[in-house]
Design a protein around this motif. Structure first.
Motif, short mmCIF file in Angstrom:
data_model
loop_
_atom_site.label_atom_id
_atom_site.label_comp_id
_atom_site.label_asym_id
_atom_site.label_seq_id
_atom_site.Cartn_x
_atom_site.Cartn_y
_atom_site.Cartn_z
N LEU A 132 0.77 -0.83 -0.45
CA LEU A 132 0.00 0.22 -0.49
C LEU A 132 0.97 1.42 0.05
O LEU A 132 1.60 1.43 0.83
N PRO A 178 0.86 5.28 -0.19
CA PRO A 178 0.15 6.97 0.52
C PRO A 178 -0.21 7.78 -0.62
O PRO A 178 -1.28 8.03 -0.67
N ARG A 213 -8.18 3.96 -6.70
CA ARG A 213 -9.96 4.72 -6.10
C ARG A 213 -9.81 4.63 -7.51
O ARG A 213 -9.51 5.39 -8.37
N PHE A 270 -8.58 -4.41 0.86
CA PHE A 270 -7.42 -3.68 0.81
C PHE A 270 -8.94 -2.58 0.06
O PHE A 270 -8.06 -0.86 0.04
N GLU A 313 -11.00 -0.77 1.56
CA GLU A 313 -10.93 1.06 2.20
C GLU A 313 -9.64 1.74 1.97
O GLU A 313 -9.69 2.80 2.32
N ALA A 314 -8.42 1.34 2.45
CA ALA A 314 -7.67 2.08 1.71
C ALA A 314 -7.19 2.63 0.70
O ALA A 314 -7.02 4.02 0.36
N GLN A 336 -9.82 5.60 0.53
CA GLN A 336 -9.08 6.41 1.32
C GLN A 336 -7.73 7.34 0.09
O GLN A 336 -7.45 8.27 1.28
N GLN A 354 -4.82 5.75 -0.96
CA GLN A 354 -3.78 5.06 -0.75
C GLN A 354 -4.31 4.07 -2.51
O GLN A 354 -5.30 3.73 -3.18
N GLN A 381 3.97 0.42 3.09
CA GLN A 381 3.57 -0.59 3.84
C GLN A 381 3.37 -1.95 3.19
O GLN A 381 2.25 -2.24 2.57
N HIS A 441 2.21 -5.68 2.62
CA HIS A 441 1.21 -6.59 2.94
C HIS A 441 1.13 -7.75 2.72
O HIS A 441 0.02 -8.64 2.39
#
Length: 169
Positions: A7, A9, A36, A122, A124-125, A128, A130, A157, A159
């Motif tokens: 992930l 930013p 997104r 993933f 939700e991230a 937001q 990411q 990050q 994962h």
């Protein structure tokens, strides 16, 4: 091959991660970015429908189930036809291959309509803002690439990795 997830930013970080992976000799066709909806990725390699859907696992399940059902159908056909014992091998082979082909096709069609179950963690991230970077790397390089990303990009990050992925998608 294994798929590693990271992930990141934002788009600038994603761009530098992709460039670093190209320098690490990971081909662009093995780098996939998921963002997104509506996020302009420009020259970044966007994840295709094959990475976003459950196509590959569904084809594998359909292949196994269709082949099993086809062989079972061939055995039942042999039991009901007394003269078919002479060509039993051909009947079993044909019914098994036919069932496997049909199962793979149906499984693939169903898999294309279903979202990738591994990506649910993933969602939700990504919503937001990411971005998810997916790298398909040889099994022997998973630790090396993960450490490289950690060292060069502390804000990213890691994962983990998927189990082995098939070669064809």
């Amino acid at each position: 091959m294994k798929r590693i997830y990271f992930l990141v930013p934002g788009i600038e970080t994603a761009r530098t991660v992709v460039n670093d992976m190209l320098v690490a000799r990971i081909p662009e066709k093995h780098i996939h970015i998921l963002a997104r909806r509506g996020t302009p990725l420009e020259e970044l390699p966007e994840a295709t429908m094959l990475q976003k859907s459950d196509f590959s696992p569904a084809v594998q399940r359909g292949l196994a189930m269709g082949g099993s059902v086809g062989i079972l159908g061939g055995l039942i056909g042999l039991a009901l036809s007394p003269g078919a014992a002479v060509i039993a091998g051909g009947i079993l082979l044909a019914s098994g291959l036919g069932g496997a082909g049909a199962g793979a096709w149906v499984g693939g069609m169903v898999g294309l309509t279903a979202g990738n179950t591994h990506l649910k963690a993933f969602e939700e991230a990504i919503e937001q803002g990411q971005m998810l970077v997916m790298l398909d790397v040889p099994r022997a390089r998973v630790d090396e690439i993960t450490e490289r990303v950690r060292a060069l990009h502390p804000q990213v990050q890691p994962h983990g990795a998927d189990p082995d992925i098939p070669v064809f998608p």
